[in-house]
Write an enzyme that holds these catalytic residues in place. Structure first.
Site, PDB file in Angstrom:
ATOM      1  CD  GLU A  21      89.708  61.102  16.609  1.00 23.07           C
ATOM      2  OE1 GLU A  21      89.226  59.962  16.495  1.00 23.07           O
ATOM      3  OE2 GLU A  21      89.002  62.111  16.865  1.00 23.07           O
TER       4      GLU A  21
ATOM      5  CE  LYS B  48      81.601  62.415  19.842  1.00 24.17           C
ATOM      6  NZ  LYS B  48      82.249  61.233  19.250  1.00 24.17           N
TER       7      LYS B  48
ATOM      8  CB  CYS C  26      83.592  61.220  25.857  1.00 27.01           C
ATOM      9  SG  CYS C  26      83.399  62.910  26.428  1.00 27.01           S
TER      10      CYS C  26
ATOM     11  CG  HIS D 171      86.240  61.228  20.488  1.00 25.73           C
ATOM     12  ND1 HIS D 171      85.145  60.626  21.067  1.00 25.73           N
ATOM     13  CD2 HIS D 171      86.573  62.277  21.299  1.00 25.73           C
ATOM     14  CE1 HIS D 171      84.819  61.284  22.170  1.00 25.73           C
ATOM     15  NE2 HIS D 171      85.669  62.290  22.323  1.00 25.73           N
TER      16      HIS D 171
ATOM     17  CG  HIS E 254      80.405  64.469  22.613  1.00 25.69           C
ATOM     18  ND1 HIS E 254      80.179  63.219  23.158  1.00 25.69           N
ATOM     19  CD2 HIS E 254      81.725  64.732  22.832  1.00 25.69           C
ATOM     20  CE1 HIS E 254      81.298  62.748  23.667  1.00 25.69           C
ATOM     21  NE2 HIS E 254      82.254  63.648  23.477  1.00 25.69           N
TER      22      HIS E 254
ATOM     23  CG  PHE F 123      86.740  65.565  30.275  1.00 25.93           C
ATOM     24  CD1 PHE F 123      87.016  66.022  28.996  1.00 25.93           C
ATOM     25  CD2 PHE F 123      85.820  66.265  31.031  1.00 25.93           C
ATOM     26  CE1 PHE F 123      86.393  67.150  28.488  1.00 25.93           C
ATOM     27  CE2 PHE F 123      85.186  67.395  30.537  1.00 25.93           C
ATOM     28  CZ  PHE F 123      85.477  67.835  29.261  1.00 25.93           C
TER      29      PHE F 123
END
Length: 399
Positions: free
Chosen positions: A301, A320, A165, A290, A325, A385
């Site tokens: 976050e 998103k 990502c 994010h 995403h 990730f």
């Protein structure tokens, strides 16, 4: 007339940009989608057997085919990239004509490459058809950057970044480094990712897909929606109305798929971006989260935001729930949103409107899209990730 940026400042100018996604294909469509509450995702049964899922589909008509020299690696992913590129191609070729082709570089982020085009052949192969030849080149990660390099007849550095990502956000950082190191005069950066069964089924197996439209920081958030996007930017050392000020990166490597629960890596990325841009947190006029809408990501976050913006209620939102995403292209399409905010100086993206998690509802989430004052800097977060974190800062003026 553009001027060269002071050598002591890492900022680089964004000379051209284009973004295609579920938000549409131009600035007006993007603004309308992000400032209104209407849903932009679609319900599809094309990806997971006996299950419908919400996805962010780009409805723009893609080019029909590629040149004969690119046929061997033709995929929807490549046609998506070329469709975006052709929207700025004339201006791009005119601008880069001043540079030696060996000084023109390309760095693209992706996670799917051309996997979707090989999925039907693989299925038939596993069903017993041994006569099929699966063309590995179509899904090799470097095929996209190399194809764009061939198309443009550039001869500089060309490579693909695939860090899930954070891929396309890292393309910005890498492009900025190439320019500041004197290794390129202009760099085409961005990200392209297309919807495919592999990623949808993968996230479904992780139980990370939302049952509805995702709810970043929502009380009932239950996972992500997947989207697709193609967003490209031309960077150079010359000033521009909107500039990439800095990129702050970190790697916390806490878990293969989960972020550090206290947001340590995320906070470090944000602070590093501020330090490199020589800015204070109070100077950021908007923060694009994010904001995936998974329980762990959103919680960490917000903890990271509280660390960096502890004395300033920065306006923030996740986009998103409007784009899905977009995986390897997420950072790039969200960079497109951020740069357009700076250009328009009229609006901010609305955060999703469901009930927020009481533990996270301590922030200045955007609930009024109208921007009533000028802002000079915006920040965009991308966390992947494995703890691959990056924060980008864009601005309209040098500090």
């Amino acid at each position: 007339m553009s001027q060269q940026i002071d050598a002591k400042n890492p900022a680089v100018g964004i000379q051209l940009s284009v973004g295609l996604s579920a938000l549409g294909a131009d600035a007006i469509q993007m603004q309308q989608a992000l400032t209104q509450t209407e849903n932009t995702l679609s319900l599809s049964s094309d990806f997971i057997a006996e299950k419908k899922v919400w996805v962010g589909t780009c409805s723009v008509d893609l080019i029909d085919s590629v040149s004969d020299s690119l046929k061997a690696i033709e995929t929807r992913n490549l046609r998506f990239a070329l469709t975006a590129l052709q929207r700025i191609e004339a201006e791009l070729r005119a601008y880069t004509a001043q540079f030696d082709s060996k000084r023109l570089a390309i760095i693209i982020g992706t996670s799917t490459s051309g996997i979707a085009d090989n999925e039907p052949e693989l299925q038939r192969h596993f069903q017993g058809d041994q006569t099929l030849q699966v063309l590995q080149k179509k899904q090799e990660m470097d095929s996209l950057a190399k194809a764009l390099q061939h198309y443009l007849a550039w001869e500089g550095v060309a490579y693909t970044i695939s860090t899930a990502c954070s891929s396309s956000a890292k393309a910005f950082a890498a492009g900025q480094r190439l320019i500041n190191a004197g290794l390129a005069d202009a760099v085409l950066v961005g990200g392209v990712d297309t919807l495919c069964k592999l990623t949808l089924n993968g996230f479904d197996s992780l139980e990370s897909l939302s049952n509805g439209v995702c709810q970043p920081c929502g009380q009932q958030r239950d996972g992500i929606n997947i989207g697709e996007a193609a967003a490209l930017f031309l960077l150079s050392k010359q000033t521009a109305p909107v500039m990439l000020m800095s990129a702050g990166e970190s790697m916390d490597a806490w878990h293969i798929s989960a972020p550090h629960p206290e947001g340590l890596g995320a906070a470090k990325a944000m602070q590093t971006a501020l330090d490199l841009a020589q800015l204070k947190a109070q100077e950021i006029g908007y923060l694009n989260l994010h904001g995936t809408a998974t329980p762990q990501n959103d919680a960490m976050e917000i903890k990271a935001v509280q660390q960096i913006f502890q004395d300033y209620a920065v306006p923030l939102s996740s986009t998103k729930h409007k784009t899905g995403h977009c995986l390897g292209a997420a950072g790039a399409i969200e960079a497109m949103i951020c740069t357009q905010i700076l250009r328009d100086q009229a609006w901010l993206p609305l955060h999703q409107t469901t009930v927020l998690d009481a533990e996270l509802d301590t922030q200045n989430f955007v609930d009024n899209a109208q921007l009533t004052h000028k802002i000079s800097y915006v920040m965009s977060n991308s966390f992947a990730f494995g703890g691959s974190n990056i924060s980008l800062i864009f601005g309209t003026e040098l500090p």
